[in-house]
Motif scaffolding. Structure first.
Motif, PDB file in Angstrom:
ATOM      1  N   THR A  32       0.816  -1.217   0.000  1.00 29.67           N
ATOM      2  CA  THR A  32       0.000   0.000   0.000  1.00 29.67           C
ATOM      3  C   THR A  32       0.845   1.262   0.000  1.00 29.67           C
ATOM      4  O   THR A  32       0.523   2.230  -0.692  1.00 29.67           O
ATOM      5  CB  THR A  32      -0.954   0.023   1.209  1.00 29.67           C
ATOM      6  N   ALA A  33       1.918   1.291   0.754  1.00 28.42           N
ATOM      7  CA  ALA A  33       2.702   2.519   0.919  1.00 28.42           C
ATOM      8  C   ALA A  33       3.848   2.650  -0.082  1.00 28.42           C
ATOM      9  O   ALA A  33       4.254   3.760  -0.398  1.00 28.42           O
ATOM     10  CB  ALA A  33       3.262   2.588   2.338  1.00 28.42           C
ATOM     11  N   GLN A  34       4.366   1.539  -0.574  1.00 30.18           N
ATOM     12  CA  GLN A  34       5.541   1.599  -1.434  1.00 30.18           C
ATOM     13  C   GLN A  34       5.217   1.546  -2.925  1.00 30.18           C
ATOM     14  O   GLN A  34       6.004   2.007  -3.733  1.00 30.18           O
ATOM     15  CB  GLN A  34       6.501   0.452  -1.092  1.00 30.18           C
ATOM     16  N   ILE A  35       4.083   0.959  -3.273  1.00 30.77           N
ATOM     17  CA  ILE A  35       3.738   0.804  -4.685  1.00 30.77           C
ATOM     18  C   ILE A  35       2.462   1.586  -4.952  1.00 30.77           C
ATOM     19  O   ILE A  35       1.388   1.194  -4.518  1.00 30.77           O
ATOM     20  CB  ILE A  35       3.549  -0.684  -5.055  1.00 30.77           C
ATOM     21  N   ARG A  36       2.582   2.675  -5.654  1.00 34.36           N
ATOM     22  CA  ARG A  36       1.436   3.559  -5.880  1.00 34.36           C
ATOM     23  C   ARG A  36       0.569   3.122  -7.053  1.00 34.36           C
ATOM     24  O   ARG A  36      -0.636   3.288  -7.028  1.00 34.36           O
ATOM     25  CB  ARG A  36       1.918   4.999  -6.103  1.00 34.36           C
ATOM     26  N   ASP A  37       1.169   2.613  -8.120  1.00 33.58           N
ATOM     27  CA  ASP A  37       0.403   2.242  -9.303  1.00 33.58           C
ATOM     28  C   ASP A  37      -0.400   0.963  -9.042  1.00 33.58           C
ATOM     29  O   ASP A  37       0.171  -0.063  -8.660  1.00 33.58           O
ATOM     30  CB  ASP A  37       1.350   2.012 -10.482  1.00 33.58           C
ATOM     31  N   PRO A  38      -1.720   0.996  -9.220  1.00 30.21           N
ATOM     32  CA  PRO A  38      -2.547  -0.176  -8.901  1.00 30.21           C
ATOM     33  C   PRO A  38      -2.214  -1.406  -9.744  1.00 30.21           C
ATOM     34  O   PRO A  38      -2.282  -2.524  -9.251  1.00 30.21           O
ATOM     35  CB  PRO A  38      -3.982   0.290  -9.148  1.00 30.21           C
ATOM     36  N   ASN A  39      -1.820  -1.211 -11.006  1.00 30.05           N
ATOM     37  CA  ASN A  39      -1.474  -2.361 -11.844  1.00 30.05           C
ATOM     38  C   ASN A  39      -0.176  -3.012 -11.367  1.00 30.05           C
ATOM     39  O   ASN A  39      -0.070  -4.238 -11.303  1.00 30.05           O
ATOM     40  CB  ASN A  39      -1.363  -1.951 -13.310  1.00 30.05           C
ATOM     41  N   THR A  40       0.805  -2.191 -11.035  1.00 30.50           N
ATOM     42  CA  THR A  40       2.063  -2.714 -10.508  1.00 30.50           C
ATOM     43  C   THR A  40       1.818  -3.401  -9.172  1.00 30.50           C
ATOM     44  O   THR A  40       2.339  -4.484  -8.913  1.00 30.50           O
ATOM     45  CB  THR A  40       3.091  -1.581 -10.341  1.00 30.50           C
ATOM     46  N   ARG A  41       1.021  -2.778  -8.334  1.00 35.53           N
ATOM     47  CA  ARG A  41       0.694  -3.344  -7.024  1.00 35.53           C
ATOM     48  C   ARG A  41       0.064  -4.728  -7.184  1.00 35.53           C
ATOM     49  O   ARG A  41       0.454  -5.689  -6.530  1.00 35.53           O
ATOM     50  CB  ARG A  41      -0.256  -2.413  -6.277  1.00 35.53           C
ATOM     51  N   ARG A  42      -0.891  -4.828  -8.089  1.00 35.87           N
ATOM     52  CA  ARG A  42      -1.578  -6.093  -8.318  1.00 35.87           C
ATOM     53  C   ARG A  42      -0.606  -7.161  -8.836  1.00 35.87           C
ATOM     54  O   ARG A  42      -0.612  -8.300  -8.389  1.00 35.87           O
ATOM     55  CB  ARG A  42      -2.725  -5.883  -9.308  1.00 35.87           C
ATOM     56  N   ALA A  43       0.254  -6.769  -9.782  1.00 35.86           N
ATOM     57  CA  ALA A  43       1.214  -7.720 -10.355  1.00 35.86           C
ATOM     58  C   ALA A  43       2.202  -8.204  -9.296  1.00 35.86           C
ATOM     59  O   ALA A  43       2.506  -9.397  -9.211  1.00 35.86           O
ATOM     60  CB  ALA A  43       1.961  -7.070 -11.524  1.00 35.86           C
ATOM     61  N   LYS A  88      11.788 -11.532 -15.202  1.00 33.83           N
ATOM     62  CA  LYS A  88      12.438 -10.301 -14.730  1.00 33.83           C
ATOM     63  C   LYS A  88      11.580  -9.603 -13.680  1.00 33.83           C
ATOM     64  O   LYS A  88      12.101  -9.095 -12.691  1.00 33.83           O
ATOM     65  CB  LYS A  88      12.722  -9.357 -15.899  1.00 33.83           C
ATOM     66  N   GLN A  89      10.270  -9.580 -13.898  1.00 30.71           N
ATOM     67  CA  GLN A  89       9.388  -8.964 -12.916  1.00 30.71           C
ATOM     68  C   GLN A  89       9.485  -9.728 -11.592  1.00 30.71           C
ATOM     69  O   GLN A  89       9.571  -9.132 -10.521  1.00 30.71           O
ATOM     70  CB  GLN A  89       7.944  -8.960 -13.408  1.00 30.71           C
ATOM     71  N   ARG A  90       9.466 -11.040 -11.665  1.00 30.75           N
ATOM     72  CA  ARG A  90       9.556 -11.855 -10.452  1.00 30.75           C
ATOM     73  C   ARG A  90      10.922 -11.681  -9.785  1.00 30.75           C
ATOM     74  O   ARG A  90      11.026 -11.667  -8.572  1.00 30.75           O
ATOM     75  CB  ARG A  90       9.326 -13.334 -10.752  1.00 30.75           C
ATOM     76  N   LEU A  91      11.965 -11.529 -10.602  1.00 26.41           N
ATOM     77  CA  LEU A  91      13.294 -11.301 -10.054  1.00 26.41           C
ATOM     78  C   LEU A  91      13.340  -9.970  -9.308  1.00 26.41           C
ATOM     79  O   LEU A  91      13.948  -9.865  -8.241  1.00 26.41           O
ATOM     80  CB  LEU A  91      14.338 -11.336 -11.165  1.00 26.41           C
ATOM     81  N   ALA A  92      12.656  -8.961  -9.826  1.00 26.40           N
ATOM     82  CA  ALA A  92      12.571  -7.677  -9.122  1.00 26.40           C
ATOM     83  C   ALA A  92      11.895  -7.877  -7.775  1.00 26.40           C
ATOM     84  O   ALA A  92      12.328  -7.335  -6.763  1.00 26.40           O
ATOM     85  CB  ALA A  92      11.810  -6.656  -9.959  1.00 26.40           C
ATOM     86  N   LEU A  93      10.852  -8.676  -7.744  1.00 23.56           N
ATOM     87  CA  LEU A  93      10.163  -8.978  -6.497  1.00 23.56           C
ATOM     88  C   LEU A  93      11.099  -9.694  -5.535  1.00 23.56           C
ATOM     89  O   LEU A  93      11.103  -9.418  -4.344  1.00 23.56           O
ATOM     90  CB  LEU A  93       8.920  -9.840  -6.734  1.00 23.56           C
ATOM     91  N   SER A  94      11.938 -10.584  -6.054  1.00 17.74           N
ATOM     92  CA  SER A  94      12.838 -11.326  -5.166  1.00 17.74           C
ATOM     93  C   SER A  94      13.793 -10.386  -4.446  1.00 17.74           C
ATOM     94  O   SER A  94      14.159 -10.617  -3.295  1.00 17.74           O
ATOM     95  CB  SER A  94      13.605 -12.400  -5.940  1.00 17.74           C
ATOM     96  N   GLY A  95      14.195  -9.297  -5.099  1.00 12.39           N
ATOM     97  CA  GLY A  95      15.028  -8.305  -4.428  1.00 12.39           C
ATOM     98  C   GLY A  95      14.293  -7.630  -3.296  1.00 12.39           C
ATOM     99  O   GLY A  95      14.869  -7.340  -2.251  1.00 12.39           O
ATOM    100  N   ILE A  96      13.021  -7.404  -3.487  1.00  3.61           N
ATOM    101  CA  ILE A  96      12.191  -6.818  -2.440  1.00  3.61           C
ATOM    102  C   ILE A  96      12.067  -7.791  -1.284  1.00  3.61           C
ATOM    103  O   ILE A  96      12.178  -7.416  -0.125  1.00  3.61           O
ATOM    104  CB  ILE A  96      10.804  -6.450  -3.013  1.00  3.61           C
ATOM    105  N   CYS A  97      11.839  -9.053  -1.598  1.00  2.00           N
ATOM    106  CA  CYS A  97      11.664 -10.060  -0.549  1.00  2.00           C
ATOM    107  C   CYS A  97      12.888 -10.179   0.332  1.00  2.00           C
ATOM    108  O   CYS A  97      12.788 -10.422   1.522  1.00  2.00           O
ATOM    109  CB  CYS A  97      11.358 -11.425  -1.163  1.00  2.00           C
ATOM    110  N   SER A  98      14.055 -10.002  -0.272  1.00  4.29           N
ATOM    111  CA  SER A  98      15.271 -10.162   0.517  1.00  4.29           C
ATOM    112  C   SER A  98      15.447  -9.040   1.541  1.00  4.29           C
ATOM    113  O   SER A  98      16.202  -9.185   2.491  1.00  4.29           O
ATOM    114  CB  SER A  98      16.492 -10.237  -0.403  1.00  4.29           C
TER     115      SER A  98
END
Length: 101
Positions: A32-43, A88-98
């Motif tokens: 909610t606080a870090q991802i403003r774009d609803p499409n990006t948030r959903r993905a 690549k999108q999932r890899l970006a998420l993996s950086g967030i998870c870490s």
């Protein structure tokens, strides 16, 4: 924002449902606080749910037990079955998870 209630719903992976309240809050707060774009948030939320579900299949029993090795294994499997942009999108998420929820 209704789709973000997943952290507290029956649709959430067990790792989230069983997590302490502060971890559920951090999970929800990130989306909610870090991802403003609803499409990006959903993905990203969808990718996070898939990662956590995969971790459950690997018999990871808590959020604290998820390591970069788990994330790397998930991404490796993903690259064998999905197009490069998806991986690549999932890899970006993996950086967030870490960084931890």
């Amino acid at each position: 924002m209704n789709d973000l209630i997943i952290a507290r719903s029956a649709a959430a992976p067990a790792l989230i449902r069983q997590a302490p309240e502060h971890a559920k809050f951090r999970f929800l707060e990130f989306f909610t606080a870090q991802i403003r774009d609803p499409n990006t948030r959903r993905a990203y939320a969808k990718a996070a749910v898939k990662l956590l579900s995969w971790c459950e299949q690997q018999e990871v029993h808590s959020l604290d037990a998820i390591t970069p090795i788990h994330v790397a294994g998930w991404v490796e499997e993903l690259t064998q079955s999905h197009a490069a942009p998806t991986a690549k999108q999932r890899l970006a998420l993996s950086g967030i998870c870490s960084t931890g929820w």
